[in-house]
Enzyme design. Structure first.
Site, PDB file in Angstrom:
ATOM      1  N   HIS A  73     -88.252 -73.921  15.299  1.00  0.00           N
ATOM      2  CA  HIS A  73     -89.644 -74.376  15.188  1.00  0.00           C
ATOM      3  C   HIS A  73     -89.759 -75.420  14.095  1.00  0.00           C
ATOM      4  CE1 HIS A  73     -92.000 -70.977  17.404  1.00  0.00           C
ATOM      5  NE2 HIS A  73     -90.959 -71.415  18.081  1.00  0.00           N
ATOM      6  N   TYR A 201    -101.197 -69.057  12.627  1.00  0.00           N
ATOM      7  CA  TYR A 201    -101.761 -68.213  11.564  1.00  0.00           C
ATOM      8  C   TYR A 201    -103.263 -68.410  11.590  1.00  0.00           C
ATOM      9  CZ  TYR A 201     -97.115 -67.403   9.539  1.00  0.00           C
ATOM     10  OH  TYR A 201     -95.825 -67.010   9.327  1.00  0.00           O
ATOM     11  N   PRO A 293     -95.988 -59.600   4.569  1.00  0.00           N
ATOM     12  CA  PRO A 293     -95.280 -60.341   5.620  1.00  0.00           C
ATOM     13  C   PRO A 293     -95.828 -61.746   5.891  1.00  0.00           C
ATOM     14  CG  PRO A 293     -96.700 -58.669   6.575  1.00  0.00           C
ATOM     15  CD  PRO A 293     -96.746 -58.461   5.100  1.00  0.00           C
ATOM     16  N   LYS A 297     -90.980 -63.719   4.355  1.00  0.00           N
ATOM     17  CA  LYS A 297     -89.886 -63.908   3.394  1.00  0.00           C
ATOM     18  C   LYS A 297     -88.988 -62.690   3.193  1.00  0.00           C
ATOM     19  CE  LYS A 297     -90.555 -68.107   2.483  1.00  0.00           C
ATOM     20  NZ  LYS A 297     -89.858 -68.717   3.616  1.00  0.00           N
ATOM     21  N   TYR A 385     -92.212 -72.412   3.046  1.00  0.00           N
ATOM     22  CA  TYR A 385     -92.077 -71.711   4.320  1.00  0.00           C
ATOM     23  C   TYR A 385     -90.674 -71.865   4.895  1.00  0.00           C
ATOM     24  CZ  TYR A 385     -93.621 -69.551   8.644  1.00  0.00           C
ATOM     25  OH  TYR A 385     -93.769 -68.691   9.695  1.00  0.00           O
TER      26      TYR A 385
END
Ligand code: APR
Ligand code: PHB
Length: 390
Positions: A73, A201, A293, A297, A385
């Site tokens: 991604h 998200y 979560p 990580k 990220y």
């Protein structure tokens, strides 16, 4: 009594990866796991893999399926009260993440472990740690009703949040830091096509949601729920209705519902125990720290911990120098705290906090506005990220 160089407690991703990184250096090790292999594989956890973690899996020969089946991604999407924005990881950082379930990573590691011929003892009961401050620490456990003892040079505590290894450290030698968030995540896995080809998200007045996936035909969704909620109160139909309410109209149109394969509630917690060493015991992964979560990580931190630890042990066995072992805790904690900060920040940015004032909510929206209007702000999210350097 048997002997090994490194005794590893726990056959989750941290313990299994450490075992194979040591194996590659010719360092003898034994893994003791309380559960059966099938039980360990039954746990569904996150599925976003940083490139650094992929590199470690490559180095132990456990990544063939990840490269074949994992989804690369280049970005992720953030939906705020019905409007979607994209964070382009590739453009902002030159890097990407791989979507591949932690359960599959565990399965792949179990396979290379079995092939390596190194010992893994499943259903090892009543594991206890002794003589940690001597040159020969000892691990005792019970297997099939018989008491067993392993003498070793070092012990790696990779036994997760409820670790017996961490509990073997005297309380006055350990400092713990904790934040418990006033909500949980209700997760649902289904054999349905994901709503989007990237993760979404979702920040919504009704609460956070996340659209994730395991494959082009298998979806993983989460919605923020109350800690007082029980699974019984959430039949699939209620889950899908609530998720749909939090999505933007495009995603809602694309949402394919179906029966759940797995459904569970997880509390959100930040936790760090430091230092990550007590004499001959080293902690790694969830045994030393927990992240909520939201930033995905947990597994990646477990991987960087055991990356540092295996390099330090290899240096010791190669040269006799304890320099790497002596700096392990400090090095690992530096990266742990950066990931703790990021996971806390992502959590604060996207969830509905029951005790927030109107001021707090407006600041949260301003933070999101800044994220979508500033390349610097988007880059800060993206570089965390995709994973900070090991
Ligand atoms: N004796 C032996 N094994 C134990 C004991 C014990 N007393 N206590 C726990 N274990 C085992 C657990 O059964 C589990 O298989 O240790 C393992 C710990 O694995 P994880 O909890 O997966 O932790 P870790 O390997 O650090 O992985 C960190 O993976 O599990 C996720 O949320 C976690 O994403 C994070 C990452
Ligand atoms: C998941 O796919 O389970 C997942 C993905 C991203 C997260 C958390 C969980 O931040």
């Amino acid at each position: 009594m048997t002997r090994t160089q490194v005794a590893i407690i726990g056959a989750g991703p941290a313990g299994l990866l450490l075992g194979q990184l040591l194996d590659k250096q010719g360092i003898d090790n034994v893994i003791l796991e309380r559960q059966t292999g099938a039980y360990v594989l039954g746990r569904i956890r996150a599925g976003i893999i940083e490139q650094g973690t992929v590199g470690l899996l490559d180095s132990v020969g456990a990544s063939a399926r990840l490269h074949a089946e994992g989804l690369v991604h280049d970005g992720a999407q953030v939906s705020v009260d019905g409007t979607r924005h994209r964070i382009d990881f590739r453009a902002l950082t030159g890097r990407a993440v791989t979507v591949y379930g932690q359960t599959e990573i565990t399965r792949d590691l179990m396979k290379v472990r079995a092939d390596s011929g190194r010992a893994t003892v499943y259903e090892a009961r009543d594991v206890s740690l002794h003589d940690l401050d001597s040159a020969t620490p000892i691990v005792r456990y019970e297997k099939d009703g018989a008491r067993q003892e392993i003498a070793c040079d070092y012990i790696a505590g990779c036994d997760g949040f409820h670790a017996v290894s961490r509990q073997a450290i005297p309380l006055n030698k350990l400092t713990t830091h904790e934040r418990i968030y006033p909500f949980g995540w209700l997760g649902l896995l289904s054999e349905t096509k994901p709503v989007s080809d990237e993760l979404i998200y979702v920040r919504h007045e009704r609460g956070f949601a996340l659209c994730s996936m395991r494959s082009p035909t298998r979806s993983r969704y989460y919605i923020q729920c109350s800690l007082a909620d029980s699974i019984d109160a959430w039949p699939d139909s209620r889950f899908w209705d609530e998720l749909a309410l939090r999505l933007d109209s495009d995603a809602r149109r694309n949402l394919v519902t179906g029966p759940s394969i797995e459904k569970s509630i997880a509390p959100l917690r930040s936790f760090v125990a430091e230092p990550m060493r007590y004499h001959r015991l080293f902690l790694a992964g969830d045994a030393a720290h927990i992240v909520p979560p939201t930033g995905a990580k947990g597994l990646n931190l477990a991987a960087s911990d055991v990356g540092y630890l295996s390099a330090a042990l290899a240096e010791f066995y190669r040269t006799g120098s304890t320099r790497g072992l002596d700096t392990y805790s400090e090095r690992a904690l530096r990266r742990v705290w950066l990931a703790e900060r990021f996971s806390w920040w992502m959590t604060s940015l996207l969830h509905h906090f029951p005790d927030h004032s109107s001021f707090d909510r407006r600041v949260q929206l301003a933070e999101l506005e800044y994220l979508f209007s500033s390349r610097a702000a988007a880059t800060a999210l993206a570089e965390n990220y995709v994973g900070l350097p090991f």
